[in-house]
Design an enzyme around this catalytic site. Structure first.
Site, PDB file in Angstrom:
ATOM      1  N   VAL A   1      37.275  49.395  38.065  1.00 32.66           N
ATOM      2  CA  VAL A   1      38.582  49.178  38.680  1.00 32.66           C
ATOM      3  C   VAL A   1      39.563  48.854  37.556  1.00 32.66           C
ATOM      4  O   VAL A   1      39.267  48.013  36.699  1.00 32.66           O
ATOM      5  CB  VAL A   1      38.538  48.023  39.701  1.00 32.66           C
ATOM      6  CG1 VAL A   1      39.908  47.798  40.321  1.00 32.66           C
ATOM      7  CG2 VAL A   1      37.511  48.298  40.779  1.00 32.66           C
TER       8      VAL A   1
ATOM      9  N   ILE B   1      39.843  45.881  35.266  1.00 32.65           N
ATOM     10  CA  ILE B   1      39.793  44.573  35.942  1.00 32.65           C
ATOM     11  C   ILE B   1      38.350  44.178  36.190  1.00 32.65           C
ATOM     12  O   ILE B   1      37.987  43.009  36.234  1.00 32.65           O
ATOM     13  CB  ILE B   1      40.494  44.615  37.316  1.00 32.65           C
ATOM     14  CG1 ILE B   1      41.892  45.178  37.220  1.00 32.65           C
ATOM     15  CG2 ILE B   1      40.494  43.256  37.968  1.00 32.65           C
ATOM     16  CD1 ILE B   1      42.534  45.367  38.580  1.00 32.65           C
TER      17      ILE B   1
ATOM     18  N   ASP C   1      30.442  45.145  53.911  1.00 26.06           N
ATOM     19  CA  ASP C   1      30.294  44.357  52.686  1.00 26.06           C
ATOM     20  C   ASP C   1      31.296  43.201  52.679  1.00 26.06           C
ATOM     21  O   ASP C   1      31.917  42.917  51.670  1.00 26.06           O
ATOM     22  CB  ASP C   1      30.518  45.278  51.473  1.00 26.06           C
ATOM     23  CG  ASP C   1      29.945  44.711  50.191  1.00 26.06           C
ATOM     24  OD1 ASP C   1      29.153  43.755  50.269  1.00 26.06           O
ATOM     25  OD2 ASP C   1      30.296  45.212  49.107  1.00 26.06           O
TER      26      ASP C   1
ATOM     27  N   GLY D   1      31.769  52.387  39.908  1.00 27.05           N
ATOM     28  CA  GLY D   1      32.644  52.710  38.786  1.00 27.05           C
ATOM     29  C   GLY D   1      33.499  51.519  38.399  1.00 27.05           C
ATOM     30  O   GLY D   1      33.169  50.378  38.724  1.00 27.05           O
TER      31      GLY D   1
ATOM     32  N   GLY E   1      32.310  47.789  39.370  1.00 29.25           N
ATOM     33  CA  GLY E   1      31.517  47.704  40.585  1.00 29.25           C
ATOM     34  C   GLY E   1      30.370  48.683  40.455  1.00 29.25           C
ATOM     35  O   GLY E   1      30.175  49.273  39.400  1.00 29.25           O
ATOM     36  N   ARG E   2      29.651  48.859  41.563  1.00 34.40           N
ATOM     37  CA  ARG E   2      28.490  49.741  41.495  1.00 34.40           C
ATOM     38  C   ARG E   2      28.858  51.201  41.317  1.00 34.40           C
ATOM     39  O   ARG E   2      28.112  51.987  40.786  1.00 34.40           O
ATOM     40  CB  ARG E   2      27.653  49.581  42.768  1.00 34.40           C
ATOM     41  CG  ARG E   2      26.738  48.403  42.708  1.00 34.40           C
ATOM     42  CD  ARG E   2      26.292  47.989  44.082  1.00 34.40           C
ATOM     43  NE  ARG E   2      27.392  47.398  44.828  1.00 34.40           N
ATOM     44  CZ  ARG E   2      27.261  46.831  46.021  1.00 34.40           C
ATOM     45  NH1 ARG E   2      26.108  46.823  46.598  1.00 34.40           N
ATOM     46  NH2 ARG E   2      28.293  46.303  46.634  1.00 34.40           N
TER      47      ARG E   2
ATOM     48  N   ASP F   1      37.600  46.577  49.910  1.00 35.28           N
ATOM     49  CA  ASP F   1      36.251  47.172  49.852  1.00 35.28           C
ATOM     50  C   ASP F   1      35.627  47.530  51.195  1.00 35.28           C
ATOM     51  O   ASP F   1      34.396  47.539  51.304  1.00 35.28           O
ATOM     52  CB  ASP F   1      35.294  46.178  49.145  1.00 35.28           C
ATOM     53  CG  ASP F   1      34.936  46.680  47.755  1.00 35.28           C
ATOM     54  OD1 ASP F   1      35.515  47.680  47.335  1.00 35.28           O
ATOM     55  OD2 ASP F   1      34.081  46.063  47.098  1.00 35.28           O
TER      56      ASP F   1
HETATM   57  P1  ATP Z   1      30.336  45.835  44.209  1.00 37.36           P
HETATM   58  O1  ATP Z   1      30.465  47.179  43.627  1.00 37.36           O
HETATM   59  O2  ATP Z   1      28.960  45.305  44.177  1.00 37.36           O
HETATM   60  O3  ATP Z   1      30.984  45.756  45.575  1.00 37.36           O
HETATM   61  P2  ATP Z   1      32.534  44.356  43.223  1.00 37.36           P
HETATM   62  O4  ATP Z   1      33.016  44.053  44.621  1.00 37.36           O
HETATM   63  O5  ATP Z   1      32.691  43.293  42.187  1.00 37.36           O
HETATM   64  O6  ATP Z   1      31.054  44.806  43.242  1.00 37.36           O
HETATM   65  P3  ATP Z   1      34.582  46.355  42.966  1.00 37.36           P
HETATM   66  O7  ATP Z   1      34.949  46.316  44.378  1.00 37.36           O
HETATM   67  O8  ATP Z   1      34.451  47.682  42.319  1.00 37.36           O
HETATM   68  O9  ATP Z   1      33.199  45.664  42.678  1.00 37.36           O
HETATM   69  O10 ATP Z   1      35.603  45.475  42.154  1.00 37.36           O
HETATM   70  C1  ATP Z   1      35.529  45.298  40.760  1.00 37.36           C
HETATM   71  C2  ATP Z   1      36.526  44.223  40.392  1.00 37.36           C
HETATM   72  O11 ATP Z   1      37.851  44.657  40.663  1.00 37.36           O
HETATM   73  C3  ATP Z   1      36.348  42.920  41.148  1.00 37.36           C
HETATM   74  O12 ATP Z   1      36.542  41.856  40.262  1.00 37.36           O
HETATM   75  C4  ATP Z   1      37.446  42.931  42.177  1.00 37.36           C
HETATM   76  O13 ATP Z   1      37.881  41.620  42.484  1.00 37.36           O
HETATM   77  C5  ATP Z   1      38.538  43.724  41.461  1.00 37.36           C
HETATM   78  N1  ATP Z   1      39.375  44.446  42.436  1.00 37.36           N
HETATM   79  C6  ATP Z   1      38.966  45.367  43.329  1.00 37.36           C
HETATM   80  N2  ATP Z   1      40.007  45.817  44.057  1.00 37.36           N
HETATM   81  C7  ATP Z   1      41.109  45.149  43.623  1.00 37.36           C
HETATM   82  C8  ATP Z   1      42.499  45.149  43.989  1.00 37.36           C
HETATM   83  N3  ATP Z   1      42.979  45.936  44.959  1.00 37.36           N
HETATM   84  N4  ATP Z   1      43.329  44.327  43.334  1.00 37.36           N
HETATM   85  C9  ATP Z   1      42.865  43.512  42.341  1.00 37.36           C
HETATM   86  N5  ATP Z   1      41.575  43.466  41.949  1.00 37.36           N
HETATM   87  C10 ATP Z   1      40.698  44.271  42.575  1.00 37.36           C
END
Ligand code: ATP
Length: 320
Positions: free
Chosen positions: A49, A41, A156, A47, A44-45, A173
């Site tokens: 998702v 999907i 965050d 790894g 992130g920093r 997050d």
């Molecule tokens: P960072 O690492 O800088 O916080 P980020 O918030 O984009 O960046 P992640 O939280 O790892 O990174 O999320 C990566 C992607 O996965 C994002 O597009 C986020 O919207 C999606 N995502 C994270 N958790 C879920 C979830 N529970 N359901 C659906 N999508 C998700």
């Protein structure tokens, strides 16, 4: 590599909770082989998702393999699981379990099916009416008030980490891997777009253009409230504060107590006051989420005039 252990003495509980309530990690352990990993999907920093199947749709956050030998990351991972298992609130993403056997370290949560507020505001450029903005903000305050009552700082809170699913807010997050530390370590003072404007003055003043190994920014309940103020601003204005300004300039201004001007914001004094309170220079002057919630509940509801020649919804609105 041995499985990660997390018992009641090292699970990061604040001590406010009776030991016997502290469930051992085993109860949350999901064998990696039980997950059917589907498409990625996002990244992130820490790894990637993935969408996955595990008794239905789930989201799986996989820790980057590079981090497996990093003590800080493993510590942060344990803390995240410990924090997660303390949370049960309808506005927070549902923690379902974790894979604790290296090299497969992962957090399994419910899959959010809607869009993030970021997507609605900055990508689709949807307009939120003041009534809808208030409802969204109330739900964020409820989820955040709950997190704070559990002794967890989000650290965050931003529109990228807030989903809107059929009108319901889901915050993700929270209390994660010390993201700022990672930022420092990986990039010196590398600042991703749309991140800086969520940091309150006390955090801005603690940013240093060098690579601290142990320092952690002074995150607090009040710094989460500052971030909430920025989310409120984005909902109202459809853009980030200090839009298009270079990071050095934003750090300098916020660190000295300057705020984004609200001169062009056409809204009531009460609505602006919430913003100003959340962005107070002194952390102690910021309201807590319970206070914010009651202020939001007191905001007058705007009545929409209905007339056949003027349909109520003139503009595309987010999730009506
Ligand atoms: P960072 O690492 O800088 O916080 P980020 O918030 O984009 O960046 P992640 O939280 O790892 O990174 O999320 C990566 C992607 O996965 C994002 O597009 C986020 O919207 C999606 N995502 C994270 N958790 C879920 C979830 N529970 N359901 C659906 N999508 C998700």
């Amino acid at each position: 590599r041995t499985p990660i252990r997390l018992d009641s003495t090292e699970d990061g509980d604040s001590g406010n909770w009776p030991r016997q309530n502290s469930l051992s990690l085993k109860e949350w352990d999901i064998p990696y082989s039980d997950l059917l990993l589907l498409e990625s999907i996002g990244k992130g920093r820490f790894g990637t998702v993935h969408r996955a199947l595990w008794h239905g749709d789930v989201a799986v956050k996989l820790l980057k393999e590079d981090y497996l030998d990093d003590e800080h990351m493993l510590e942060a991972f344990k803390l995240e699981v410990a924090n997660f298992k303390k949370t049960r609130h309808e506005n927070l993403v549902l923690f379902m379990g974790a894979c604790m056997n290296p090299p497969h370290l992962a957090i399994v949560t419910s899959l959010c099916k809607g869009n993030t507020l970021y997507t609605y505001i900055h990508v689709r450029r949807d307009k939120f009416t003041i009534n809808r903005t208030t409802l969204v903000a109330q739900q964020i305050s409820q989820g955040m008030g709950y997190l704070h009552a559990r002794g967890i700082h989000h650290k965050d809170l931003r529109t990228k980490n807030i989903f809107l699913e059929n009108g319901k807010v889901i915050i993700t997050d929270f209390g994660l891997f010390s993201s700022t530390k990672l930022l420092y370590c990986e990039m010196g003072l590398g600042v991703p777009n749309g991140w800086l404007c969520y940091l309150g003055p006390e955090l801005m003043r603690a940013l240093l253009p060098r690579k601290p190994t142990e320092e952690i920014l002074p995150f607090s309940k009040a710094s989460d409230v500052y971030s909430f103020g920025t989310v409120w601003y984005e909902l109202l204005c459809g853009e980030f504060p200090f839009k298009s300004q270079p990071p050095e300039s934003v750090i300098w201004q916020v660190g000295r107590g300057m705020k984004q001007t609200l001169a062009n914001l056409q809204t009531s004094r009460d609505v602006k006051e919430i913003l100003m309170l959340c962005w107070s220079f002194q952390a102690d002057d910021r309201p807590d989420f319970a206070k914010l919630l009651s202020q939001l509940e007191r905001l007058p509801k705007k009545r929409l005039a209905r007339s056949p020649s003027h349909p109520v919804q003139l503009s595309r609105s987010a999730e009506s």
